[in-house]
Design an enzyme around this catalytic site. Structure first.
Site, mmCIF file in Angstrom:
data_model
loop_
_atom_site.group_PDB
_atom_site.id
_atom_site.type_symbol
_atom_site.label_atom_id
_atom_site.label_comp_id
_atom_site.label_asym_id
_atom_site.label_seq_id
_atom_site.Cartn_x
_atom_site.Cartn_y
_atom_site.Cartn_z
ATOM 1 N N ILE A 542 86.984 95.001 70.875
ATOM 2 C CA ILE A 542 85.476 93.962 70.787
ATOM 3 C C ILE A 542 86.361 92.803 70.931
ATOM 4 C CG2 ILE A 542 83.888 92.948 69.004
ATOM 5 C CD1 ILE A 542 83.996 95.953 67.911
ATOM 6 N N HIS A 543 85.674 92.142 71.322
ATOM 7 C CA HIS A 543 86.586 90.970 71.923
ATOM 8 C C HIS A 543 85.933 89.282 71.698
ATOM 9 C CE1 HIS A 543 89.737 88.441 74.133
ATOM 10 N NE2 HIS A 543 88.416 88.018 74.552
ATOM 11 N N PRO A 544 86.061 88.530 71.059
ATOM 12 C CA PRO A 544 87.670 88.065 70.577
ATOM 13 C C PRO A 544 87.957 88.010 69.381
ATOM 14 C CG PRO A 544 86.262 85.535 71.190
ATOM 15 C CD PRO A 544 85.156 87.063 71.274
ATOM 16 N N GLU A 548 91.410 93.890 67.430
ATOM 17 C CA GLU A 548 91.145 94.540 68.614
ATOM 18 C C GLU A 548 92.758 94.400 69.130
ATOM 19 O OE1 GLU A 548 90.070 90.514 71.038
ATOM 20 O OE2 GLU A 548 90.535 92.377 72.184
#
Lengths: 568, 123
Positions: A542-544, A548
């Protein structure tokens, strides 16, 4: 062939036997009532009560019963193979107490089904669960005031002098940092930002007060009798409860749960109890602690030192040997280094030998003398506050456990239990921080001693699996929130330990960075499900986010490769 | 027989005035929906709770103050921005609270005599 006589004899062998015509007899209702009073669940009773309906073989039964007992009429009552008689005789037996005796067997009458000693995370969870099952429960909770006179309400360590106030004060410190960073993100405010200790302390204490009240109400709701008194065993099934006015009351119970938790240990040096405080006092201190010396290398010491420094105070941590004994030392040292770059001073390999008061006050001025553990060097320093955080001792020494025969480990005061949290005395159980060999954590106490997802330190992993069978992946990272204010580049660190013999299964998880708790929770469950390195790599990050990083780790410790991150 | 002062007020301003005139005192406040000319409140739970609360008042501490506060009519109460909800953070009526402490009993909890007594006698 089973004759009728044999059948009656077989039936009488069961515990209760009531021979009756098709109507439910008065004596049956009576038996039901009396047996309930002895907490024998109705289901068990009805297993034993066999209403032999004598409709069909009516006269045959009655003739045979007449032969066996001299009684012609029904109901004809047998209890525990003893012939009691007919309806009148059964009612009389109830009046005389004979019925209770026959039904009760050797079970005695106690005031309560369960008495829980200690109203903390473990004690409250246990008492509420027992009450939900219909048991008559009492909880005794009493806080022996600290040498400085600090005391608090129902809820135990976590709520009053542990997790809750710590996290709130930690958040206070984080907000201070956020305000500093805010200007770089465009917020404009001209005044200097300062912190008011009294405002924070009042807000935190009020929140804790609402939790104390909430527990009082919730116990009352569930019909758990809460008594604010100090409990000690005087006999195996009896305790003496002393309230704060010194009044003594006695209570008995069939079963007990010990959930007395721990209190901070002192150093045993001159001036420690008179002039120093512990975490028990810190969260209720009515004045700002000022320049503080924290003695100890436990997570309590480092967390308190950390948030005090975050509030802008001058903090020194005095450590006898290593930081965070029992934790992964690589992570411990990284945490220590991080604290140092953020202004916390460390005095390593020193122990205090005396504390003297230079000036009384709120805060006052204290002089600390310490000796090096390696050389002859003597250190003297002046502080407003000395916070002792060198460990916690189980509260098992003064509760009369010897009178109940409960075995206690003399070295650490902890109580050994089996997998069902039972002590060596079958009717006495123990849960929470006082248990031998269990993690001293609130959720563990709440789960009554069951270990949660448990991360193996590298050292332990090497011990268990051998260096060559482990692969350690690691990486530094830079949280996005820190980039603009140019804070902590490549100081945050993530590490996983994989078992090569088992599909690179992740057996160790370590994270040094913001929101560590939030990041770790989900991975904890993943590990319980047996997540492998490949599965982590196949997970879409899952960004940002910081979390992650665990989906893109490539560099192993073994390779010695560079783990500095360039940023997104 | 405990010596306490009972004060009756109507609405937020009167409530605040009564409190400010009694600084330093131990104040218990009971908030109820307005009563009509027959003395019945539009709030059925308040009707149910009042005798329970009144039944425990003999346990009020010496020198304390009991403020009986009618908050307003039903439409006023239903407005989520009314002063009681916004400033005093009340969430429902009836509410019994020990002013200045986190001790509060809301709605059905006010039906329980032992909880009310617990609040009045808490150390």
């Amino acid at each position: 062939m089973v004759t009728l006589r044999m059948r009656i004899q077989m039936l009488v062998q069961k515990w209760y036997q009531v021979f009756e015509s098709s109507k439910i007899p008065q004596s049956f209702t009576l038996l039901y009532d009396v047996s309930l009073r002895f907490s024998k669940p109705f289901m068990a009773v009805s297993h034993y009560i066999c209403l032999a309906s004598v409709l069909e073989n009516g006269s045959n039964y009655q003739d045979l019963l007449m032969e066996m007992t001299g009684q012609k009429t029904v109901p004809n009552v047998f209890i525990n193979k003893t012939h009691v008689g007919g309806c009148d005789k059964t009612m009389q037996a109830h009046k005389d107490g004979l019925l209770q005796q026959l039904l009760g067997g050797e079970s005695e009458v106690y005031d309560y089904d369960l008495i829980v000693i200690g109203g903390g995370s473990g004690g409250l969870a246990c008492s509420k669960a027992a009450a939900n099952l219909g048991k008559k429960v009492m909880v005794l909770d009493y806080v022996v005031p600290t040498p400085k006179g600090t005391s608090w309400g129902l809820g135990g360590t976590c709520v009053n002098v542990g997790c809750i106030p710590k996290k709130l004060m930690h958040q206070t410190a984080l907000l201070g940092t956020a305000m500093e960073d805010a200007r770089k993100f465009g917020w404009e405010f001209s005044e200097q930002v300062t912190h008011n200790w009294e405002t924070m302390k009042t807000a935190v204490n009020n929140y804790i007060g609402s939790l104390n009240w909430g527990y009082r109400v919730s116990l009352r709701d569930k019909n758990v009798n809460y008594v604010n008194a100090y409990a000690e065993f005087v006999e195996p099934h009896k305790i003496k409860a002393t309230n704060k006015r010194g009044k003594e009351t006695f209570y008995t119970a069939a079963k007990f749960v010990l959930a007395t938790g721990e209190r901070p240990r002192y150093l045993g040096i001159p001036g420690d109890k008179e002039y120093c405080i512990t975490s028990d006092d810190l969260f209720y201190l009515s004045y700002c602690p000022g320049k503080t010396l924290v003695v100890g290398a436990s997570y309590v010491a480092l967390e308190c030192g950390g948030f005090l420094a975050g509030l802008g105070l001058d903090v020194t941590v005095m450590v006898r040997s290593i930081l965070l004994r029992g934790f992964d030392q690589d992570m411990a040292n990284r945490a220590g280094d991080y604290m140092e770059t953020h202004g916390v001073k460390f005095l390593k390999k020193f122990v205090p030998v005396k504390v003297e008061e230079l000036e009384a006050g709120t805060p006052g001025r204290l002089k600390v003398t310490a000796k090096s553990t390696e050389t002859d060097e003597v250190f003297e320093g002046e502080y407003n506050t000395v916070l002792i955080a060198v460990g916690r001792d189980a509260c098992t020494g003064n509760i009369g456990l010897d009178k109940a025969g409960v075995k206690v480990n003399p070295k650490n005061g902890k109580i050994p239990v089996n997998d069902e949290e039972q002590t060596n005395i079958p009717h006495i159980y123990a849960i929470g921080d006082i248990l031998e060999g269990k993690w001293e954590l609130t959720p563990v106490a709440i789960q009554a001693g069951k270990l949660l997802a448990h991360s193996i330190s590298l050292k332990r992993a090497v011990e268990l699996y051998g260096q060559e069978n482990l692969e350690v992946f690691h990486s530094l990272f830079w949280p996005l929130e820190y980039t603009v204010p140019n804070r902590d580049n490549n100081r945050c660190y993530a590490k996983i330990i994989c078992n090569k013999l088992d599909n690179d299964r992740v057996i160790g998880f370590h994270y040094l960075g913001p929101n560590a708790g939030e990041v770790t929770q989900g991975f904890g469950t993943a590990m319980k499900c047996g997540v492998t390195k490949e599965q982590l790599d196949n997970t879409i990050g899952i960004h940002p986010t910081c979390a992650e990083i665990f989906t893109t780790m490539e560099v192993t410790k073994r390779s010695g490769g560079d783990i500095n991150q360039a940023g997104c | 027989m405990a010596q306490y002062e009972e004060v009756e007020v109507h609405g937020y301003e009167e409530f605040c005035k009564a409190v400010s005139e009694r600084k330093g005192k131990d104040i218990f406040a009971y908030f109820s929906g307005d009563k009509d000319e027959q003395g019945r409140s539009w709030c059925p739970d308040c009707v149910k709770a009042e005798p329970v609360v009144r039944g425990e008042m003999e346990h009020l501490p010496e020198g304390s103050v009991f403020i009986y506060c009618q908050v307003g009519d039903r439409p006023y109460w239903k407005d989520p921005n009314n002063e009681f909800k916004k400033t005093l953070k009340l969430t429902g009526v009836p509410t019994l609270l020990h002013y200045g402490t986190p001790q509060t009993l809301v709605e059905e909890r006010c039906f329980k005599a032992d909880l009310v007594r617990m609040m009045f006698t808490e150390d």
